[in-house]
Design a protein around this motif. Structure first.
Motif, PDB file in Angstrom:
ATOM      1  N   ASP A  96      24.909 -21.203  -4.881  1.00 58.65           N
ATOM      2  CA  ASP A  96      23.799 -22.039  -5.388  1.00 58.65           C
ATOM      3  C   ASP A  96      23.322 -23.148  -4.417  1.00 58.65           C
ATOM      4  O   ASP A  96      22.226 -23.365  -4.429  1.00 58.65           O
ATOM      5  CB  ASP A  96      24.166 -22.781  -6.627  1.00 58.65           C
ATOM      6  CG  ASP A  96      25.456 -23.770  -6.574  1.00 58.65           C
ATOM      7  OD1 ASP A  96      26.379 -23.301  -5.723  1.00 58.65           O
ATOM      8  OD2 ASP A  96      25.671 -24.893  -7.139  1.00 58.65           O
ATOM      9  N   LYS A  97      24.195 -23.422  -3.444  1.00 58.45           N
ATOM     10  CA  LYS A  97      23.683 -24.575  -2.485  1.00 58.45           C
ATOM     11  C   LYS A  97      23.363 -23.521  -1.221  1.00 58.45           C
ATOM     12  O   LYS A  97      22.659 -23.966  -0.412  1.00 58.45           O
ATOM     13  CB  LYS A  97      24.999 -25.291  -2.018  1.00 58.45           C
ATOM     14  CG  LYS A  97      25.381 -26.225  -3.015  1.00 58.45           C
ATOM     15  CD  LYS A  97      26.516 -27.029  -2.461  1.00 58.45           C
ATOM     16  CE  LYS A  97      26.995 -28.067  -3.595  1.00 58.45           C
ATOM     17  NZ  LYS A  97      27.495 -27.641  -4.875  1.00 58.45           N
ATOM     18  N   LEU A  98      23.842 -22.306  -0.925  1.00 58.92           N
ATOM     19  CA  LEU A  98      23.501 -21.592   0.090  1.00 58.92           C
ATOM     20  C   LEU A  98      22.323 -20.545  -0.031  1.00 58.92           C
ATOM     21  O   LEU A  98      21.914 -19.830   0.880  1.00 58.92           O
ATOM     22  CB  LEU A  98      24.652 -20.835   0.643  1.00 58.92           C
ATOM     23  CG  LEU A  98      25.838 -21.903   0.828  1.00 58.92           C
ATOM     24  CD1 LEU A  98      27.069 -21.058   1.112  1.00 58.92           C
ATOM     25  CD2 LEU A  98      25.559 -22.573   2.214  1.00 58.92           C
ATOM     26  N   GLY A  99      22.007 -20.312  -1.317  1.00 64.20           N
ATOM     27  CA  GLY A  99      20.848 -19.532  -1.489  1.00 64.20           C
ATOM     28  C   GLY A  99      21.041 -17.956  -1.609  1.00 64.20           C
ATOM     29  O   GLY A  99      20.173 -17.255  -1.701  1.00 64.20           O
ATOM     30  N   PHE A 100      22.034 -17.732  -2.151  1.00 67.17           N
ATOM     31  CA  PHE A 100      22.757 -16.485  -2.521  1.00 67.17           C
ATOM     32  C   PHE A 100      23.620 -16.272  -3.469  1.00 67.17           C
ATOM     33  O   PHE A 100      24.851 -16.868  -3.367  1.00 67.17           O
ATOM     34  CB  PHE A 100      23.155 -15.723  -1.143  1.00 67.17           C
ATOM     35  CG  PHE A 100      23.534 -14.183  -1.385  1.00 67.17           C
ATOM     36  CD1 PHE A 100      22.909 -13.279  -1.820  1.00 67.17           C
ATOM     37  CD2 PHE A 100      24.925 -13.947  -1.067  1.00 67.17           C
ATOM     38  CE1 PHE A 100      23.296 -12.051  -2.239  1.00 67.17           C
ATOM     39  CE2 PHE A 100      25.567 -12.599  -1.598  1.00 67.17           C
ATOM     40  CZ  PHE A 100      24.771 -11.757  -1.858  1.00 67.17           C
ATOM     41  N   GLY A 101      23.662 -15.392  -4.453  1.00 62.57           N
ATOM     42  CA  GLY A 101      24.508 -15.054  -5.384  1.00 62.57           C
ATOM     43  C   GLY A 101      25.240 -16.037  -6.423  1.00 62.57           C
ATOM     44  O   GLY A 101      25.964 -15.952  -7.112  1.00 62.57           O
ATOM     45  N   ASP A 102      24.471 -17.284  -6.287  1.00 57.68           N
ATOM     46  CA  ASP A 102      24.710 -18.379  -7.228  1.00 57.68           C
ATOM     47  C   ASP A 102      26.439 -18.766  -7.077  1.00 57.68           C
ATOM     48  O   ASP A 102      26.907 -18.140  -6.266  1.00 57.68           O
ATOM     49  CB  ASP A 102      24.559 -18.173  -8.724  1.00 57.68           C
ATOM     50  CG  ASP A 102      24.368 -19.210  -9.294  1.00 57.68           C
ATOM     51  OD1 ASP A 102      24.292 -20.528  -8.848  1.00 57.68           O
ATOM     52  OD2 ASP A 102      24.461 -19.212 -10.576  1.00 57.68           O
ATOM     53  N   ARG A 103      26.890 -19.701  -7.805  1.00 60.95           N
ATOM     54  CA  ARG A 103      28.493 -19.937  -7.526  1.00 60.95           C
ATOM     55  C   ARG A 103      29.104 -18.435  -7.930  1.00 60.95           C
ATOM     56  O   ARG A 103      29.069 -18.022  -9.117  1.00 60.95           O
ATOM     57  CB  ARG A 103      28.899 -21.002  -8.285  1.00 60.95           C
ATOM     58  CG  ARG A 103      28.229 -22.289  -7.784  1.00 60.95           C
ATOM     59  CD  ARG A 103      28.400 -23.408  -8.901  1.00 60.95           C
ATOM     60  NE  ARG A 103      27.940 -23.055 -10.363  1.00 60.95           N
ATOM     61  CZ  ARG A 103      28.259 -24.004 -11.223  1.00 60.95           C
ATOM     62  NH1 ARG A 103      29.146 -24.720 -11.342  1.00 60.95           N
ATOM     63  NH2 ARG A 103      27.604 -23.604 -12.283  1.00 60.95           N
ATOM     64  N   GLN A 104      30.389 -18.637  -7.092  1.00 58.51           N
ATOM     65  CA  GLN A 104      31.101 -17.048  -7.425  1.00 58.51           C
ATOM     66  C   GLN A 104      32.605 -17.442  -6.981  1.00 58.51           C
ATOM     67  O   GLN A 104      32.870 -18.373  -6.291  1.00 58.51           O
ATOM     68  CB  GLN A 104      30.937 -15.808  -6.880  1.00 58.51           C
ATOM     69  CG  GLN A 104      29.428 -15.358  -6.841  1.00 58.51           C
ATOM     70  CD  GLN A 104      29.166 -14.909  -8.228  1.00 58.51           C
ATOM     71  OE1 GLN A 104      30.352 -14.502  -8.775  1.00 58.51           O
ATOM     72  NE2 GLN A 104      28.066 -15.016  -8.852  1.00 58.51           N
ATOM     73  N   PRO A 105      33.697 -16.706  -7.773  1.00 59.87           N
ATOM     74  CA  PRO A 105      34.928 -17.262  -7.472  1.00 59.87           C
ATOM     75  C   PRO A 105      35.397 -16.348  -6.678  1.00 59.87           C
ATOM     76  O   PRO A 105      35.095 -15.383  -5.698  1.00 59.87           O
ATOM     77  CB  PRO A 105      35.802 -16.752  -9.070  1.00 59.87           C
ATOM     78  CG  PRO A 105      34.917 -15.877  -9.277  1.00 59.87           C
ATOM     79  CD  PRO A 105      33.210 -15.798  -9.024  1.00 59.87           C
ATOM     80  N   LYS A 106      36.773 -17.061  -6.088  1.00 59.10           N
ATOM     81  CA  LYS A 106      37.473 -16.419  -4.871  1.00 59.10           C
ATOM     82  C   LYS A 106      37.565 -14.735  -5.040  1.00 59.10           C
ATOM     83  O   LYS A 106      37.303 -14.154  -4.005  1.00 59.10           O
ATOM     84  CB  LYS A 106      38.732 -17.227  -4.568  1.00 59.10           C
ATOM     85  CG  LYS A 106      38.793 -18.514  -4.346  1.00 59.10           C
ATOM     86  CD  LYS A 106      39.971 -19.189  -3.955  1.00 59.10           C
ATOM     87  CE  LYS A 106      40.645 -19.229  -5.382  1.00 59.10           C
ATOM     88  NZ  LYS A 106      42.092 -20.059  -5.269  1.00 59.10           N
TER      89      LYS A 106
END
Length: 286
Positions: free
Chosen positions: A171-181
């Motif tokens: 969400d901060k980097l502009g791709f894929g929204d937040r994702q787990p490890k």
């Protein structure tokens, strides 16, 4: 208007399946699996247009999206196999999906990868599969030297960022929204080795790709900056024994405009539905 079906996976994760009913054969339906980081509600215009054409469609909200119980990536972790082995079976067991006699599975990007691997593993048993903007992540799938080097850098960088933060802050980097490890780890291994090596499972999902025995249509889009036609072809080369059919939607199908990897369902849903329905009519089952 959608009917919401709450479901609970074996590990306690709660999510929903949205059903868009149509005045059509109740025994036939579509299961739609969304792209990485995209809430199922984003596809509502597409689903409403499909329902207006007489298509009954179900959409699964992926873990981590707003209508699930797993929005905190530091507390919750999962990978591709978790969705395949827990969420998809729960959707069939706890919604009217389980009553569908003739099923078509449509997947967007990540959703298409899940559709193919889950079918090859025997977890999904559709009559046909259609994927949209789903392709291989390996760096050789990119067009041009610069793009290939960027992909070679981005995937290990994403893994490093994930290890530092404890999750991927898309969400901060502009791709894929937040994702787990584990999701990022699964993606990184496919990008590195050009094969699926999913964590936390005993199933060889790369081998599963060789056991997809239903018709497959793989769509690519002119202007897609994330998944090129080459990437779609590379994924198709790994699927068997039935060779997927390919269709490339050019800019002429979108009023001369480039297609966007994420936004195509809202750019020109009718053009995509036309292509999918035309192909499906030629492969009617039941």
């Amino acid at each position: 208007m959608a009917t919401e079906h709450p479901i609970t996976a074996p590990d306690g994760t709660r999510t929903v399946v949205d059903e868009y009913e149509a005045n059509a054969d109740a025994g036939a339906a579509v299961l739609f699996l969304p792209a990485l980081g995209v809430p199922i509600g984003y596809y509502r215009p597409l689903f409403e247009k499909a329902a207006a054409r007489g298509i009954r469609i179900f959409g699964l909200e992926m873990r981590g999206r707003p209508r699930t119980s797993t929005t905190d990536m530091r507390k919750h972790d999962w990978g591709y196999a978790t969705i395949i082995e827990q969420d998809i079976p729960a959707a069939f067991a706890q919604s009217p999906l389980g009553e569908v006699e003739h099923l078509t599975v449509v997947g967007h990007s990540l959703g298409g990868l899940l559709a193919l691997t889950a079918t090859g593993a025997g977890i999904l048993r559709p009559d046909r599969i259609m994927t949209a903007a789903s392709g291989a992540a390996h760096y050789t799938s990119r067009d041009g030297f610069v793009a290939r080097q960027q992909r070679r850098f981005v995937t290990p960088w994403a893994k490093t960022v994930t290890q530092f933060w404890g999750y991927f802050p898309g969400d901060k980097l502009g791709f894929g929204d937040r994702q787990p490890k584990t999701m990022i780890g699964d993606w990184h291994r496919e990008a590195r080795f050009n094969r699926f090596v999913f964590a936390n499972t005993s199933v060889d999902y790369e081998e599963a790709l060789h056991h997809v025995e239903v018709p497959v249509l793989q769509l690519s889009f002119a202007g897609d900056a994330l998944v090129s036609p080459r990437a779609v072809d590379m994924l198709a080369d790994r699927v068997g024994p039935v060779r997927p059919e390919r269709l490339h939607l050019g800019t002429e199908a979108n009023a001369g405009r480039a297609w966007d990897h994420v936004r195509w369902p809202r750019q020109n849903a009718d053009a995509v539905l036309d292509a999918m329905q035309s192909w499906a009519r030629e492969r009617r089952v039941g």
